[in-house]
Design an enzyme around this catalytic site. Structure first.
Site, PDB file in Angstrom:
ATOM      1  CG  LEU A 154      96.255 -26.021 109.819  1.00 50.63           C
ATOM      2  CD1 LEU A 154      97.744 -25.753 109.648  1.00 50.63           C
ATOM      3  CD2 LEU A 154      95.859 -27.289 109.082  1.00 50.63           C
ATOM      4  CG  ASP A 155      93.026 -30.195 114.900  1.00 44.10           C
ATOM      5  OD1 ASP A 155      92.034 -29.490 114.667  1.00 44.10           O
ATOM      6  OD2 ASP A 155      93.033 -31.433 114.782  1.00 44.10           O
ATOM      7  CE  LYS A 156      97.914 -25.021 122.389  1.00 39.71           C
ATOM      8  NZ  LYS A 156      97.488 -24.910 123.815  1.00 39.71           N
TER       9      LYS A 156
END
Length: 365
Positions: free
Chosen positions: A145-147
């Site tokens: 997942l993106d940050k």
């Protein structure tokens, strides 16, 4: 160095992996060149038969491995991991929302990277030791997942589970549902976005963009759950491909950037009226087959800022889960055209049959 031929029994955890991968796991000092040489000269065998590095192995099989060769080069020093603090262990364990013998599902908070990188010190991968418990191996990431994206993140507890889940994600049998707040309201409540995505030149691969000529195919389905006048909408997103930043790029490309996503939406991605400037993209649900049979179906609670924004906009959170997760990938445009042609052909054929039938009846009169 020893002169004895070695024999190993393939363990349950190594079911289905390639033979060269087995060497990386269990005899990491043995180079691929050496393994290939053993295979070429017939010294490497599985249950007595000659083997190659690409062969898939099964639990219970016997591997015959030649004597250990002297290590010519100085072995690389093993980098030891810095032990986690009690606070880090507690932080990681508090993320767990599902646990079984093969997997964890975490509810990743926004602002925590999944993996390390330049100037990224703390990340999920670096905290996985907190979830090892009595297992021999360390838990393994199988997707990202993106940050700044929060929500459900699947982690495998064994090597066998990691291979199984990785195949589920690459084969698109795993299903993920995201919730997002977007700017303005789409004119169509339920739509499919099909826009190819590629790395944007000049950004060092840090940013993606729609590229009709060079981009990889990317498909996202969106459905509007609720709307706040014409100001914003709460949507359900389902990615049917797994491109980097896909949901963010697609929503910005159709003129409805995700609230808080300044990278792709610029200044237009931020709402006034006290709405948080954080990213409003959350992996709400993950559904995937389980390596031991059955499946995993887990829902992740919203982070505080997202839940508060829903309330401020007058949205009722319980309405979101009334939507049904699609079990099958919607047909592509090409498939839709093929089906339409087949249907039209069938209709024409049926009509010809009707005309012939009427003609025959007229003759009999």
């Amino acid at each position: 160095m020893t002169d004895a031929v070695r024999q190993f029994t393939v363990g349950y955890d190594d079911e289905g992996i390639r033979l060269d991968r087995w060497f990386k796991r269990h005899l990491p000092d043995t180079s691929f060149t050496t393994v290939a040489k053993w295979a070429r000269t017939g010294q490497l065998r599985i249950d007595g038969a000659r083997a190659t590095p690409g062969d898939r192995i099964s639990a219970g099989q016997i591997l015959r491995v030649p004597p250990e060769e002297a290590v010519k080069d100085t072995p690389k020093p093993v980098r030891e991991r810095t032990p986690l603090s009690d606070d880090q262990v507690a932080f990681m364990q508090d993320m767990v929302i599902h646990q079984d013998f093969q997997a964890f599902v975490l509810n990743k908070p926004p602002g925590l990277a999944t993996q390390g990188g330049t100037k990224t010190v703390e990340h999920v991968d670096g905290l996985l030791d907190a979830l090892q418990y009595d297992n021999e191996g360390r838990p393994k990431l199988v997707h990202r997942l993106d940050k700044d994206t929060s929500g459900a993140l699947l982690v495998a507890r064994t090597s066998r589970a990691a291979a199984f889940f990785a195949k589920a994600f690459s084969g698109r049998t795993a299903r993920k549902v995201y919730w997002a707040l977007i700017v303005d309201v789409p004119s169509i409540d339920d739509g499919m976005i099909e826009l190819p995505i590629a790395k944007q030149p000049g950004t060092g691969g840090e940013k993606m963009h729609v590229d009709e000529k060079e981009g990889a195919p990317a498909r996202t389905r969106y459905r509007v759950i609720e709307r706040a006048g014409n100001r914003a909408a709460w949507v359900e997103l389902q990615p049917f491909t797994g491109r980097t930043h896909q949901l963010r790029v697609h929503m910005a490309a159709i003129g409805h950037p995700i609230v808080g996503d300044g990278k792709y939406g610029g200044a237009a991605a931020f709402l006034t009226g006290g709405i948080s400037r954080k990213m409003h993209l959350h992996a709400r649900r993950i559904k995937v087959d389980h390596p031991d049979g059955g499946g995993i179906d887990v829902t992740a609670e919203l982070p505080t800022h997202f839940a508060e924004s829903l309330k401020q906009l007058g949205f009722e959170e319980s309405l979101g889960d009334d939507l049904v997760l699609e079990e099958k990938t919607p047909p592509t445009r090409a498939q839709q055209k093929t089906r339409a042609k087949a249907h039209a052909k069938g209709v024409r054929k049926a009509r010809r049959g009707e005309r012939r039938g009427r003609g025959e009846r007229d003759d009999k009169k």
